[in-house]
Write a protein that holds these residues in place. Sequence first.
Motif, short mmCIF file in Angstrom:
data_model
loop_
_atom_site.label_atom_id
_atom_site.label_comp_id
_atom_site.label_asym_id
_atom_site.label_seq_id
_atom_site.Cartn_x
_atom_site.Cartn_y
_atom_site.Cartn_z
N TRP A 95 0.78 -1.22 0.11
CA TRP A 95 0.03 -0.11 0.08
C TRP A 95 0.86 1.27 -0.02
N THR B 83 0.59 5.10 1.80
CA THR B 83 -0.21 5.76 2.69
C THR B 83 0.07 7.18 2.53
N ARG C 20 -1.24 10.89 4.65
CA ARG C 20 -1.57 11.33 5.93
C ARG C 20 -2.56 12.65 5.46
N ILE D 192 -8.90 5.39 9.61
CA ILE D 192 -8.12 4.87 8.71
C ILE D 192 -8.97 4.30 7.60
N MET E 131 -8.77 1.83 3.67
CA MET E 131 -7.79 1.20 2.62
C MET E 131 -8.87 1.05 1.51
N GLU F 198 -3.87 3.82 1.41
CA GLU F 198 -4.38 4.03 2.65
C GLU F 198 -4.46 5.25 3.02
N ILE G 211 -4.98 7.90 6.08
CA ILE G 211 -4.83 8.12 7.83
C ILE G 211 -5.13 9.49 7.99
#
Length: 122
Positions: free
Chosen positions: A7, A9, A11, A41, A43, A53, A55
């Motif tokens: 994945w 990520t 933020r 979170i 996905m 992902e 977050i």
Amino acid sequence: MNLQMNWITLRVRDLESSLAFYHGILGLTVERRFESRGRRIAMLGSPGQPKLELIETGSEAALRPGSGISIGFETESLEGTMERLNGCGVPVSRGPIAPRPDLRFFYVLDPDGFEVQLAHHG
């Protein structure tokens, strides 16, 4: 060693705004949503494919827009995708660019200002 992408990520400041963009506008499937250490979170992505992902960090994204990070997606129709995004109020930030005869792409910005590349090979 045989590694596979799992994945990427991002933020983000507001998970719902990001989901509205990545799921609602771009059409990525929300595979699951959960909470970990007080952070929401999500996905996103297709089964068997690397995930995106998201977050939620609250007031500030941990990675800064313009940091050189972009996320790329393949599309079947560059013009159709541009029209659809424009109709959703998402303007093209750069492009279209054609570095080779078989590749064309453009960029839009997500709600946190990260570049999202939409490419067509063919």
